[in-house]
Motif scaffolding. Sequence first.
Motif, PDB file in Angstrom:
ATOM      1  N   ARG A 234      -3.694  -4.690   1.536  1.00 37.63           N
ATOM      2  CA  ARG A 234      -2.889  -5.885   1.266  1.00 37.63           C
ATOM      3  C   ARG A 234      -2.054  -5.663   0.011  1.00 37.63           C
ATOM      4  N   THR A 235      -0.941  -6.372  -0.106  1.00 34.42           N
ATOM      5  CA  THR A 235      -0.089  -6.228  -1.288  1.00 34.42           C
ATOM      6  C   THR A 235      -0.763  -6.831  -2.517  1.00 34.42           C
ATOM      7  N   VAL A 236      -0.272  -6.420  -3.678  1.00 28.31           N
ATOM      8  CA  VAL A 236      -0.724  -6.982  -4.952  1.00 28.31           C
ATOM      9  C   VAL A 236       0.531  -7.371  -5.731  1.00 28.31           C
TER      10      VAL A 236
ATOM     11  N   PRO B 157       0.831  -1.210   0.000  1.00 24.98           N
ATOM     12  CA  PRO B 157       0.000   0.000   0.000  1.00 24.98           C
ATOM     13  C   PRO B 157       0.869   1.264   0.000  1.00 24.98           C
ATOM     14  N   LYS B 158       0.434   2.236  -0.774  1.00 29.81           N
ATOM     15  CA  LYS B 158       1.195   3.489  -0.894  1.00 29.81           C
ATOM     16  C   LYS B 158       0.244   4.609  -1.259  1.00 29.81           C
ATOM     17  N   PRO B 159       0.634   5.845  -0.978  1.00 29.73           N
ATOM     18  CA  PRO B 159      -0.235   6.977  -1.311  1.00 29.73           C
ATOM     19  C   PRO B 159      -0.372   7.136  -2.827  1.00 29.73           C
ATOM     20  N   ARG B 160      -1.530   7.611  -3.242  1.00 30.72           N
ATOM     21  CA  ARG B 160      -1.754   7.871  -4.663  1.00 30.72           C
ATOM     22  C   ARG B 160      -0.998   9.122  -5.080  1.00 30.72           C
ATOM     23  N   ARG B 161      -0.333   9.019  -6.214  1.00 26.43           N
ATOM     24  CA  ARG B 161       0.330  10.185  -6.805  1.00 26.43           C
ATOM     25  C   ARG B 161       0.366   9.950  -8.303  1.00 26.43           C
ATOM     26  N   LEU B 162      -0.508  10.648  -9.021  1.00 26.38           N
ATOM     27  CA  LEU B 162      -0.590  10.476 -10.468  1.00 26.38           C
ATOM     28  C   LEU B 162       0.697  10.959 -11.122  1.00 26.38           C
TER      29      LEU B 162
ATOM     30  N   ASP C 143      -1.475   4.153 -22.409  1.00 22.49           N
ATOM     31  CA  ASP C 143      -0.436   5.100 -22.782  1.00 22.49           C
ATOM     32  C   ASP C 143      -0.054   5.861 -21.511  1.00 22.49           C
ATOM     33  N   THR C 144       1.237   5.868 -21.184  1.00 24.46           N
ATOM     34  CA  THR C 144       1.674   6.487 -19.929  1.00 24.46           C
ATOM     35  C   THR C 144       1.721   8.009 -19.996  1.00 24.46           C
ATOM     36  N   ALA C 145       1.389   8.601 -21.163  1.00 29.22           N
ATOM     37  CA  ALA C 145       1.266  10.058 -21.230  1.00 29.22           C
ATOM     38  C   ALA C 145       0.033  10.503 -20.458  1.00 29.22           C
ATOM     39  N   GLU C 146      -0.951   9.577 -20.298  1.00 26.88           N
ATOM     40  CA  GLU C 146      -2.143   9.872 -19.506  1.00 26.88           C
ATOM     41  C   GLU C 146      -1.767   9.779 -18.025  1.00 26.88           C
ATOM     42  N   PRO C 147      -2.130  10.771 -17.204  1.00 23.99           N
ATOM     43  CA  PRO C 147      -1.817  10.682 -15.780  1.00 23.99           C
ATOM     44  C   PRO C 147      -2.357   9.375 -15.190  1.00 23.99           C
ATOM     45  N   HIS C 148      -1.503   8.675 -14.455  1.00 22.83           N
ATOM     46  CA  HIS C 148      -1.887   7.359 -13.936  1.00 22.83           C
ATOM     47  C   HIS C 148      -1.215   7.063 -12.599  1.00 22.83           C
ATOM     48  N   TRP C 149      -1.776   6.091 -11.921  1.00 19.96           N
ATOM     49  CA  TRP C 149      -1.234   5.550 -10.663  1.00 19.96           C
ATOM     50  C   TRP C 149      -1.771   4.139 -10.538  1.00 19.96           C
ATOM     51  N   PHE C 150      -0.981   3.231  -9.962  1.00 20.33           N
ATOM     52  CA  PHE C 150      -1.506   1.903  -9.657  1.00 20.33           C
ATOM     53  C   PHE C 150      -0.868   1.382  -8.378  1.00 20.33           C
ATOM     54  N   GLY C 151      -1.660   0.592  -7.663  1.00 22.63           N
ATOM     55  CA  GLY C 151      -1.222   0.004  -6.398  1.00 22.63           C
ATOM     56  C   GLY C 151      -2.325  -0.901  -5.882  1.00 22.63           C
ATOM     57  N   PRO C 152      -2.140  -1.434  -4.682  1.00 22.75           N
ATOM     58  CA  PRO C 152      -3.161  -2.319  -4.121  1.00 22.75           C
ATOM     59  C   PRO C 152      -4.487  -1.587  -3.935  1.00 22.75           C
ATOM     60  N   SER C 153      -5.584  -2.317  -4.117  1.00 32.12           N
ATOM     61  CA  SER C 153      -6.900  -1.700  -3.925  1.00 32.12           C
ATOM     62  C   SER C 153      -7.304  -1.705  -2.454  1.00 32.12           C
TER      63      SER C 153
ATOM     64  N   ALA D 294      -1.670 -11.856  -8.282  1.00 28.29           N
ATOM     65  CA  ALA D 294      -2.337 -12.135  -7.005  1.00 28.29           C
ATOM     66  C   ALA D 294      -2.752 -10.826  -6.360  1.00 28.29           C
ATOM     67  N   GLY D 295      -3.879 -10.858  -5.659  1.00 24.35           N
ATOM     68  CA  GLY D 295      -4.396  -9.661  -5.005  1.00 24.35           C
ATOM     69  C   GLY D 295      -5.254  -8.849  -5.962  1.00 24.35           C
ATOM     70  N   GLU D 296      -5.568  -7.625  -5.543  1.00 24.15           N
ATOM     71  CA  GLU D 296      -6.359  -6.732  -6.383  1.00 24.15           C
ATOM     72  C   GLU D 296      -5.592  -5.452  -6.621  1.00 24.15           C
ATOM     73  N   LEU D 297      -5.539  -5.047  -7.886  1.00 22.29           N
ATOM     74  CA  LEU D 297      -4.824  -3.844  -8.297  1.00 22.29           C
ATOM     75  C   LEU D 297      -5.824  -2.744  -8.600  1.00 22.29           C
ATOM     76  N   LEU D 298      -5.574  -1.572  -8.034  1.00 22.11           N
ATOM     77  CA  LEU D 298      -6.361  -0.398  -8.377  1.00 22.11           C
ATOM     78  C   LEU D 298      -5.538   0.415  -9.371  1.00 22.11           C
ATOM     79  N   LEU D 299      -6.116   0.651 -10.550  1.00 16.76           N
ATOM     80  CA  LEU D 299      -5.471   1.457 -11.581  1.00 16.76           C
ATOM     81  C   LEU D 299      -6.267   2.736 -11.742  1.00 16.76           C
ATOM     82  N   VAL D 300      -5.599   3.861 -11.596  1.00 13.10           N
ATOM     83  CA  VAL D 300      -6.226   5.164 -11.793  1.00 13.10           C
ATOM     84  C   VAL D 300      -5.661   5.733 -13.084  1.00 13.10           C
ATOM     85  N   LEU D 301      -6.552   5.981 -14.048  1.00  9.21           N
ATOM     86  CA  LEU D 301      -6.189   6.583 -15.331  1.00  9.21           C
ATOM     87  C   LEU D 301      -6.971   7.880 -15.463  1.00  9.21           C
ATOM     88  N   GLY D 302      -6.310   8.985 -15.233  1.00  8.89           N
ATOM     89  CA  GLY D 302      -7.007  10.267 -15.263  1.00  8.89           C
ATOM     90  C   GLY D 302      -8.120  10.274 -14.230  1.00  8.89           C
ATOM     91  N   GLU D 303      -9.369  10.387 -14.676  1.00  5.91           N
ATOM     92  CA  GLU D 303     -10.531  10.419 -13.783  1.00  5.91           C
ATOM     93  C   GLU D 303     -11.107   9.027 -13.509  1.00  5.91           C
TER      94      GLU D 303
END
Length: 189
Positions: free
Chosen positions: A167-169, A113-118, A154-164, A131-140
Amino acid sequence: MDAELDELLAAIGPRLRALRHERGMTLEALSAVTGISVSGLSRLESGKRRPTLELLIPIARAHRVALDRLIDAPATGDPRVHLTPRRHRDGSVLVPLTEYPGRLQVFKQVIAPKPRRLVSHPGYEWLFVLAGELLLVLGEREITLGPGEVAEFDTAEPHWFGPSSDRTVEILHIHGPRGDKARVRASPA
């Protein structure tokens, strides 16, 4: 002795010191484990003592690394894969599976787990959840992926991903730094 061998031997001492520091060990602690005197270890790390197998084998055992990691032996066509995990303070682990600068890069990641930072940067990415669940944030948009699910973007779009959750993913992560995209050559009928 040839210049290449001299250079190889001269690099061992600094490599030993860096490995000991990476492990958070003092000379005294390493001495206690290896049976090599503190002054002997110090002279070895500073290059004032010539490295021998009798000295390097106990050090490799103490650090639980292969002897070739201490001496940085030239590649011999060894078919084994030598993976070096990168551990982060937050508990995440990144294992590079390829080493092709400028080309597709493949990683296995365990993300804590980590803080979101696009972020945004040049390239294209694929994420496959092991394994686990991944939360992917793509723009909105927010997308939750489970084991066996894939995302590409495309990584030009603001994004972040981490555990949902808290727990780890675990994921496979492929990054094309030049925007390389997959070419599907076979698909289910």
